[in-house]
Design an enzyme around this catalytic site. Structure first.
Site, mmCIF file in Angstrom:
data_model
loop_
_atom_site.group_PDB
_atom_site.id
_atom_site.type_symbol
_atom_site.label_atom_id
_atom_site.label_comp_id
_atom_site.label_asym_id
_atom_site.label_seq_id
_atom_site.Cartn_x
_atom_site.Cartn_y
_atom_site.Cartn_z
ATOM 1 N N ASP A 169 0.834 -1.200 0.000
ATOM 2 C CA ASP A 169 0.000 0.000 0.000
ATOM 3 C C ASP A 169 0.882 1.270 0.000
ATOM 4 O OD1 ASP A 169 -2.528 1.120 0.262
ATOM 5 O OD2 ASP A 169 -2.560 1.023 2.444
ATOM 6 N N HIS A 179 -8.113 9.358 5.592
ATOM 7 C CA HIS A 179 -7.333 8.346 6.318
ATOM 8 C C HIS A 179 -7.493 8.557 7.808
ATOM 9 C CE1 HIS A 179 -4.322 7.446 2.887
ATOM 10 N NE2 HIS A 179 -5.052 6.382 3.110
ATOM 11 N N GLY A 180 -7.544 7.477 8.561
ATOM 12 C CA GLY A 180 -7.583 7.606 10.018
ATOM 13 C C GLY A 180 -8.985 7.875 10.502
ATOM 14 N N GLY A 236 -9.383 4.880 3.592
ATOM 15 C CA GLY A 236 -10.032 5.593 4.691
ATOM 16 C C GLY A 236 -11.451 5.117 4.919
ATOM 17 N N ALA A 237 -11.660 3.791 4.821
ATOM 18 C CA ALA A 237 -13.019 3.259 4.996
ATOM 19 C C ALA A 237 -13.322 2.939 6.453
ATOM 20 C CB ALA A 237 -13.215 2.013 4.142
ATOM 21 N N SER A 238 -12.311 3.087 7.324
ATOM 22 C CA SER A 238 -12.556 2.835 8.756
ATOM 23 C C SER A 238 -13.567 3.850 9.267
ATOM 24 C CB SER A 238 -11.263 3.005 9.558
ATOM 25 O OG SER A 238 -10.383 1.955 9.295
ATOM 26 N N THR A 247 -7.151 1.704 10.315
ATOM 27 C CA THR A 247 -7.355 2.258 11.662
ATOM 28 C C THR A 247 -8.122 1.307 12.594
ATOM 29 O OG1 THR A 247 -7.399 4.426 10.649
ATOM 30 C CG2 THR A 247 -8.242 4.279 12.888
HETATM 31 ZN ZN LIG Z 1 -4.605 4.633 2.116
#
Ligand SMILES: [Zn+2]
Length: 277
Positions: free
Chosen positions: A80, A178-179, A207-209, A231
Protein backbone atom coordinates in the site's frame (compact mmCIF):
# COMPACT_ATOMS: atom_id res chain seq x y z
CA UNK A 1 -4.50 -20.19 -1.66
CA UNK A 2 -2.47 -17.35 -3.06
CA UNK A 3 -4.41 -15.26 -5.60
CA UNK A 4 -3.82 -12.08 -7.55
CA UNK A 5 -5.62 -8.86 -6.60
CA UNK A 6 -7.01 -8.87 -10.12
CA UNK A 7 -8.64 -12.30 -9.61
CA UNK A 8 -10.06 -11.23 -6.27
CA UNK A 9 -11.58 -8.05 -7.71
CA UNK A 10 -13.04 -10.02 -10.63
CA UNK A 11 -14.67 -12.32 -8.09
CA UNK A 12 -16.08 -9.30 -6.20
CA UNK A 13 -17.49 -7.92 -9.45
CA UNK A 14 -19.14 -11.25 -10.31
CA UNK A 15 -20.75 -11.41 -6.84
CA UNK A 16 -21.73 -7.70 -6.78
CA UNK A 17 -19.89 -7.20 -3.50
CA UNK A 18 -16.80 -5.29 -2.43
CA UNK A 19 -13.55 -6.68 -1.04
CA UNK A 20 -11.64 -5.61 2.04
CA UNK A 21 -7.98 -4.69 1.87
CA UNK A 22 -6.78 -5.03 5.46
CA UNK A 23 -3.51 -3.48 6.62
CA UNK A 24 -1.38 -5.66 8.86
CA UNK A 25 1.96 -5.29 10.60
CA UNK A 26 2.86 -8.71 11.95
CA UNK A 27 1.93 -12.37 12.18
CA UNK A 28 -1.07 -11.74 14.43
CA UNK A 29 -2.51 -9.35 11.85
CA UNK A 30 -1.97 -11.81 9.00
CA UNK A 31 -3.57 -14.62 11.02
CA UNK A 32 -6.58 -12.49 12.05
CA UNK A 33 -7.31 -11.40 8.48
CA UNK A 34 -7.01 -14.88 7.00
CA UNK A 35 -9.07 -16.50 9.77
CA UNK A 36 -11.79 -13.86 9.32
CA UNK A 37 -11.88 -14.49 5.58
CA UNK A 38 -11.95 -18.26 6.07
CA UNK A 39 -14.80 -17.91 8.56
CA UNK A 40 -16.78 -15.93 5.97
CA UNK A 41 -15.52 -18.07 3.05
CA UNK A 42 -14.55 -15.02 1.05
CA UNK A 43 -11.41 -13.90 -0.79
CA UNK A 44 -9.40 -11.14 0.86
CA UNK A 45 -6.50 -8.76 0.32
CA UNK A 46 -3.78 -8.44 2.96
CA UNK A 47 -2.05 -5.08 2.74
CA UNK A 48 1.15 -3.71 4.12
CA UNK A 49 2.36 -0.18 4.29
CA UNK A 50 6.01 0.47 3.34
CA UNK A 51 6.58 1.22 7.05
CA UNK A 52 5.71 -2.44 7.70
CA UNK A 53 8.01 -3.51 4.90
CA UNK A 54 10.84 -1.43 6.37
CA UNK A 55 10.41 -3.03 9.76
CA UNK A 56 9.58 -6.63 8.84
CA UNK A 57 11.28 -6.75 5.44
CA UNK A 58 11.64 -10.09 3.68
CA UNK A 59 10.74 -12.32 6.69
CA UNK A 60 7.39 -10.53 7.11
CA UNK A 61 6.60 -10.73 3.38
CA UNK A 62 7.64 -14.41 3.27
CA UNK A 63 5.32 -15.10 6.20
CA UNK A 64 2.40 -13.30 4.54
CA UNK A 65 2.97 -15.09 1.22
CA UNK A 66 3.19 -18.50 2.89
CA UNK A 67 0.08 -17.79 4.98
CA UNK A 68 -1.73 -16.87 1.74
CA UNK A 69 -0.55 -20.12 0.09
CA UNK A 70 -1.86 -22.18 3.01
CA UNK A 71 -5.22 -20.40 3.38
CA UNK A 72 -8.51 -22.04 2.41
CA UNK A 73 -9.68 -18.89 0.59
CA UNK A 74 -8.00 -16.79 -2.12
CA UNK A 75 -5.65 -14.24 -0.54
CA UNK A 76 -3.51 -11.64 -2.27
CA UNK A 77 -0.74 -9.58 -0.70
CA UNK A 78 -0.69 -5.90 -1.63
CA UNK A 79 1.86 -3.18 -0.89
CA UNK A 80 0.00 0.00 0.00
CA UNK A 81 1.09 3.65 -0.57
CA UNK A 82 4.48 3.09 -2.18
CA UNK A 83 6.14 6.45 -2.80
CA UNK A 84 9.37 5.37 -4.47
CA UNK A 85 10.47 3.16 -7.32
CA UNK A 86 13.06 1.54 -5.04
CA UNK A 87 10.32 0.22 -2.74
CA UNK A 88 8.44 -1.18 -5.75
CA UNK A 89 11.61 -3.01 -6.84
CA UNK A 90 12.20 -4.23 -3.28
CA UNK A 91 8.61 -5.54 -3.11
CA UNK A 92 9.05 -7.37 -6.43
CA UNK A 93 12.28 -8.90 -5.11
CA UNK A 94 10.33 -10.08 -2.06
CA UNK A 95 7.82 -11.84 -4.35
CA UNK A 96 4.97 -9.30 -4.27
CA UNK A 97 2.76 -8.71 -7.31
CA UNK A 98 0.24 -6.12 -6.15
CA UNK A 99 1.11 -2.48 -5.50
CA UNK A 100 -0.33 0.95 -4.96
CA UNK A 101 2.21 3.44 -6.28
CA UNK A 102 1.05 6.63 -4.56
CA UNK A 103 1.93 9.69 -6.62
CA UNK A 104 -0.78 11.82 -5.05
CA UNK A 105 1.72 14.12 -3.35
CA UNK A 106 2.75 15.40 -6.82
CA UNK A 107 0.78 17.61 -9.19
CA UNK A 108 -1.33 15.85 -11.85
CA UNK A 109 1.50 15.40 -14.37
CA UNK A 110 3.94 14.29 -11.67
CA UNK A 111 1.40 11.77 -10.40
CA UNK A 112 0.90 10.42 -13.95
CA UNK A 113 4.65 10.08 -14.50
CA UNK A 114 5.40 8.42 -11.15
CA UNK A 115 2.47 6.00 -11.42
CA UNK A 116 3.29 5.13 -15.06
CA UNK A 117 6.94 4.48 -14.24
CA UNK A 118 6.04 2.16 -11.35
CA UNK A 119 3.29 0.48 -13.40
CA UNK A 120 5.77 -0.37 -16.16
CA UNK A 121 8.02 -2.28 -13.76
CA UNK A 122 5.13 -3.92 -11.93
CA UNK A 123 3.52 -5.05 -15.17
CA UNK A 124 6.81 -6.36 -16.52
CA UNK A 125 6.47 -8.73 -13.56
CA UNK A 126 2.81 -9.46 -14.35
CA UNK A 127 1.64 -7.49 -11.33
CA UNK A 128 -1.40 -5.43 -10.40
CA UNK A 129 -1.38 -1.64 -10.04
CA UNK A 130 -3.67 0.63 -8.03
CA UNK A 131 -3.21 4.37 -8.57
CA UNK A 132 -4.69 7.36 -6.76
CA UNK A 133 -6.12 10.43 -8.43
CA UNK A 134 -6.65 13.35 -6.05
CA UNK A 135 -5.08 13.53 -2.59
CA UNK A 136 -6.51 12.08 0.59
CA UNK A 137 -6.27 13.99 3.87
CA UNK A 138 -5.73 12.39 7.27
CA UNK A 139 -3.02 10.33 8.94
CA UNK A 140 -1.77 6.85 8.17
CA UNK A 141 1.40 5.20 9.45
CA UNK A 142 3.13 8.43 10.36
CA UNK A 143 2.18 10.35 7.21
CA UNK A 144 -0.24 13.25 7.60
CA UNK A 145 -1.86 15.23 4.80
CA UNK A 146 -3.53 18.35 6.13
CA UNK A 147 -7.10 18.98 5.13
CA UNK A 148 -6.29 22.09 3.10
CA UNK A 149 -3.82 20.13 0.96
CA UNK A 150 -6.35 17.42 0.08
CA UNK A 151 -7.76 17.21 -3.44
CA UNK A 152 -10.93 15.52 -4.60
CA UNK A 153 -10.70 13.27 -7.67
CA UNK A 154 -11.59 15.25 -10.80
CA UNK A 155 -13.89 13.05 -12.94
CA UNK A 156 -12.68 14.93 -16.04
CA UNK A 157 -9.11 13.69 -15.47
CA UNK A 158 -10.07 10.05 -14.94
CA UNK A 159 -9.96 8.83 -18.57
CA UNK A 160 -6.57 10.40 -19.19
CA UNK A 161 -5.16 9.22 -15.85
CA UNK A 162 -6.25 5.61 -16.32
CA UNK A 163 -5.02 5.36 -19.91
CA UNK A 164 -1.75 7.26 -19.32
CA UNK A 165 -0.76 5.25 -16.27
CA UNK A 166 -2.17 1.83 -17.34
CA UNK A 167 -3.44 1.23 -13.79
CA UNK A 168 -5.76 -1.69 -12.98
CA UNK A 169 -7.70 0.00 -10.16
CA UNK A 170 -8.30 3.61 -9.15
CA UNK A 171 -8.30 4.95 -5.58
CA UNK A 172 -10.74 7.84 -5.36
CA UNK A 173 -10.95 10.89 -3.11
CA UNK A 174 -14.57 11.88 -2.65
CA UNK A 175 -14.52 13.13 0.93
CA UNK A 176 -13.06 9.95 2.48
CA UNK A 177 -10.14 10.48 4.89
CA UNK A 178 -7.33 8.35 6.32
CA UNK A 179 -7.58 7.61 10.02
CA UNK A 180 -10.36 8.96 12.18
CA UNK A 181 -13.26 10.99 10.80
CA UNK A 182 -13.23 14.12 12.96
CA UNK A 183 -16.78 15.03 11.97
CA UNK A 184 -19.60 13.04 10.37
CA UNK A 185 -18.35 11.55 7.07
CA UNK A 186 -19.81 13.34 4.04
CA UNK A 187 -19.01 11.72 0.73
CA UNK A 188 -19.59 13.37 -2.65
CA UNK A 189 -21.63 10.60 -4.27
CA UNK A 190 -22.36 12.62 -7.38
CA UNK A 191 -18.63 12.84 -7.99
CA UNK A 192 -18.29 9.10 -7.37
CA UNK A 193 -21.00 8.31 -9.92
CA UNK A 194 -19.25 10.54 -12.48
CA UNK A 195 -15.93 8.77 -11.85
CA UNK A 196 -17.68 5.41 -12.26
CA UNK A 197 -19.09 6.54 -15.59
CA UNK A 198 -15.64 7.62 -16.79
CA UNK A 199 -13.88 4.27 -16.31
CA UNK A 200 -14.65 0.58 -16.01
CA UNK A 201 -11.67 -0.38 -13.83
CA UNK A 202 -12.36 -1.23 -10.17
CA UNK A 203 -12.64 1.75 -7.82
CA UNK A 204 -11.00 1.72 -4.39
CA UNK A 205 -11.83 3.67 -1.26
CA UNK A 206 -9.08 4.34 1.25
CA UNK A 207 -10.03 5.59 4.69
CA UNK A 208 -13.02 3.26 5.00
CA UNK A 209 -12.56 2.83 8.76
CA UNK A 210 -15.50 4.30 10.61
CA UNK A 211 -17.89 4.64 7.65
CA UNK A 212 -21.41 3.58 8.68
CA UNK A 213 -23.25 0.71 6.95
CA UNK A 214 -25.54 2.92 4.85
CA UNK A 215 -22.61 4.91 3.42
CA UNK A 216 -20.67 1.70 2.66
CA UNK A 217 -23.70 0.24 0.86
CA UNK A 218 -24.18 3.38 -1.18
CA UNK A 219 -20.48 3.34 -2.09
CA UNK A 220 -20.82 -0.24 -3.37
CA UNK A 221 -23.90 0.73 -5.39
CA UNK A 222 -21.93 3.69 -6.78
CA UNK A 223 -19.13 1.35 -7.91
CA UNK A 224 -16.57 0.91 -5.11
CA UNK A 225 -15.05 -2.60 -5.32
CA UNK A 226 -12.41 -2.42 -2.60
CA UNK A 227 -12.31 -0.75 0.80
CA UNK A 228 -9.05 -0.28 2.68
CA UNK A 229 -9.16 -0.79 6.43
CA UNK A 230 -6.29 0.09 8.70
CA UNK A 231 -7.36 2.26 11.66
CA UNK A 232 -10.06 -0.05 13.00
CA UNK A 233 -7.78 -3.10 12.88
CA UNK A 234 -5.05 -1.23 14.71
CA UNK A 235 -7.54 -0.09 17.34
CA UNK A 236 -8.76 -3.69 17.78
CA UNK A 237 -5.18 -4.89 18.25
CA UNK A 238 -4.49 -2.25 20.91
CA UNK A 239 -7.81 -3.01 22.61
CA UNK A 240 -6.76 -6.67 22.83
CA UNK A 241 -3.45 -5.63 24.39
CA UNK A 242 -5.06 -3.33 26.93
CA UNK A 243 -7.67 -5.93 27.91
CA UNK A 244 -4.86 -8.44 28.35
CA UNK A 245 -3.07 -6.02 30.66
CA UNK A 246 -6.29 -5.29 32.58
CA UNK A 247 -6.85 -9.02 33.05
CA UNK A 248 -3.29 -9.43 34.30
CA UNK A 249 -2.43 -11.95 31.57
CA UNK A 250 1.18 -13.01 31.64
CA UNK A 251 1.06 -15.82 29.08
CA UNK A 252 2.11 -14.23 25.81
CA UNK A 253 0.26 -16.78 23.65
CA UNK A 254 -3.00 -15.82 25.40
CA UNK A 255 -2.24 -12.12 24.87
CA UNK A 256 -1.56 -12.67 21.16
CA UNK A 257 -4.68 -14.82 20.82
CA UNK A 258 -6.82 -12.11 22.40
CA UNK A 259 -5.43 -9.55 19.93
CA UNK A 260 -6.19 -11.94 17.04
CA UNK A 261 -9.76 -12.44 18.29
CA UNK A 262 -10.33 -8.67 18.49
CA UNK A 263 -8.94 -8.06 15.00
CA UNK A 264 -10.80 -11.04 13.53
CA UNK A 265 -14.09 -9.60 14.82
CA UNK A 266 -13.41 -6.41 12.84
CA UNK A 267 -12.48 -8.39 9.71
CA UNK A 268 -15.66 -10.47 9.89
CA UNK A 269 -17.90 -7.45 10.48
CA UNK A 270 -16.28 -5.59 7.55
CA UNK A 271 -16.65 -8.56 5.19
CA UNK A 272 -20.35 -8.71 6.09
CA UNK A 273 -20.67 -4.96 5.62
CA UNK A 274 -19.05 -5.20 2.17
CA UNK A 275 -21.33 -8.05 1.09
CA UNK A 276 -24.48 -6.12 1.77
CA UNK A 277 -25.81 -3.73 -0.84
ZN1 LIG B 1 -4.61 4.63 2.12
Amino acid sequence: MFATSSDILKWADSQHVAIGGFNVYNFEGIKAVIEGAEEEETPIIIQMHPASLQRGAKPLMAMALEAANLSKVPVSIHLDHVDSLEVVKEGIDFGLQSFMPDGSIHNYQGNVEFTRLCARIIKDNEGFVEGELGRLSGTEDGTTIENYKSLLTDPLQVIDFVSSTTIDALAVCVGNVHGKYLSEPKLDFQRLYRIREATEIPLVMHGASGLPNEIISECIRAGISKFNVNTELRQAYILGMSEAVDQGMSDLISVMNLCIVKMREVVVSKIRQYSFI
